[in-house]
Design a protein around this motif. Structure first.
Motif: not given
Length: 260
Positions: A97-98, A108-109, A130-131, A135-137
Motif C-alpha cells: 500500500i505504501n 495497475e497492480f 485494504m488492497l 484498487g490493488i486487485l
C-alpha cells in the motif's frame, strides 16, 4: 542474489511451491512489470523470501522501486503482475500500500496467490481487503492463473499438467477468500453457503468457516515447528513433462515477456 531477474523457474520449483495441495515453508513470488502500452515486460523474474530477514514481497518491491526511479519518464502508467505461492501477510500488505500510494507514476497492480497465508489471523484478511479498497486487485488463483504462471515463468512450450485436486482446492481457497473479504462471486455457486449466508465476514468467525471449507485438508499445527507456513497436505509428485506442440503454436505468441 535474492531477486533473480529475467530468469525462469524450473518445473519442479513451480509444482513444489504453487501446488494448491501442498504447503511449503517458503514463499515464491514471480513478477512482471511493463509499460501500459507495451506488450513485452521491462522487468521480470522471481524471488524467494529470505527467512528471518525479508519477505519475498519486500525484496521485489525494492527491485521495482529501483527500476521506476530510473525509468519513470518512459511511461505514463505501469502494469505490475505478481504470482505468489502464498497470499501476503498484513505487514507486506502495508508495504504494498505504501509503495502504491507513494509511487510517482500511475500503476495497475494485480496480485494472484496460490494458497491463503494464515487467514485465521484476522489481520491478514484485513490487509488484503485494504488492497482491494485502494484498487490493488487481489485474487486466489484458479486453473487459468496456474496455467498462465506456468507458461510465463516456466516454459511456454510445455503443456501445463494440473496436479490432483487443483480445481477442488482452488475453489475452496477462492470461496474462503471471498467470504473473508466480504465479496460475492456468482461463479462459485457450489452450495457451501446456506441461501441467507451472504453477510460480511464479522457475522461469523473466520476459523469456523475455514473448518467447514477446508475440513480434513489442513492438519493440526505442530507447536515445535516454525509457524510461518503449514506442513504439506499431500505428498504429490510433480507431473511429468510432455510435448505439447499445438499449445506452443497457439500460446507462444501470447507470452508477455522476453527472454534475454
Amino acid at each position: 542474489m535474492l531477486v533473480s531477474l529475467r530468469k525462469e523457474i524450473s518445473e519442479e520449483e513451480f509444482h513444489r511451491n504453487f501446488s494448491s495441495t501442498k504447503a511449503s515453508h517458503q514463499t515464491l513470488l514471480c513478477f512482471g512489470l511493463k509499460e501500459e502500452d507495451k506488450t513485452l515486460w521491462k522487468l521480470w523474474g522471481h524471488a524467494y523470501n529470505n527467512p528471518g530477514q525479508c519477505h519475498a514481497e519486500i525484496l521485489v518491491l525494492r527491485e521495482i522501486e529501483n527500476y521506476l526511479m530510473t525509468n519513470i519518464p518512459n511511461a505514463a502508467k505501469y502494469n505490475i503482475t505478481w504470482f505468489l505461492s502464498y497470499s501476503p501477510c498484513h505487514s507486506c500488505c502495508d508495504k504494498i500500500i505504501n509503495f502504491f500510494m507513494n509511487s510517482q507514476t500511475k500503476i495497475e497492480f494485480n496480485i494472484k496467490a496460490a494458497k491463503p497465508y494464515q487467514f485465521s489471523n484476522d489481520q491478514n484478511p484485513k490487509g488484503i481487503k485494504m488492497l482491494n479498497k485502494l484498487g490493488i486487485l487481489f485474487k486466489m488463483m484458479e486453473y487459468s492463473d496456474f496455467e498462465e504462471c506456468f507458461y510465463l515463468f516456466v516454459d511456454p512450450c510445455t503443456k501445463f499438467t494440473a496436479w490432483p485436486d487443483l480445481e477442488a482446492q482452488s475453489i475452496a481457497n477462492i470461496t474462503l477468500s471471498h467470504h473473508l473479504l466480504g465479496q460475492e462471486d456468482n461463479r462459485l455457486d457450489i452450495h457451501l453457503f446456506p441461501p441467507d449466508d451472504c453477510t460480511p465476514v464479522h457475522a461469523r468467525s473466520a476459523s469456523h468457516f475455514e473448518d467447514q471449507v477446508l475440513v480434513d485438508k489442513i492438519p493440526p499445527e505442530d507447536p515445535n515447528k516454525t509457524p510461518y507456513k503449514k506442513d504439506e497436505f499431500l505428498d504429490i509428485k510433480a507431473p511429468q513433462k510432455t510435448c505439447f506442440l499445438s499449445r506452443t503454436r497457439e500460446h507462444g505468441k501470447d507470452v508477455k515477456r522476453k527472454l534475454f
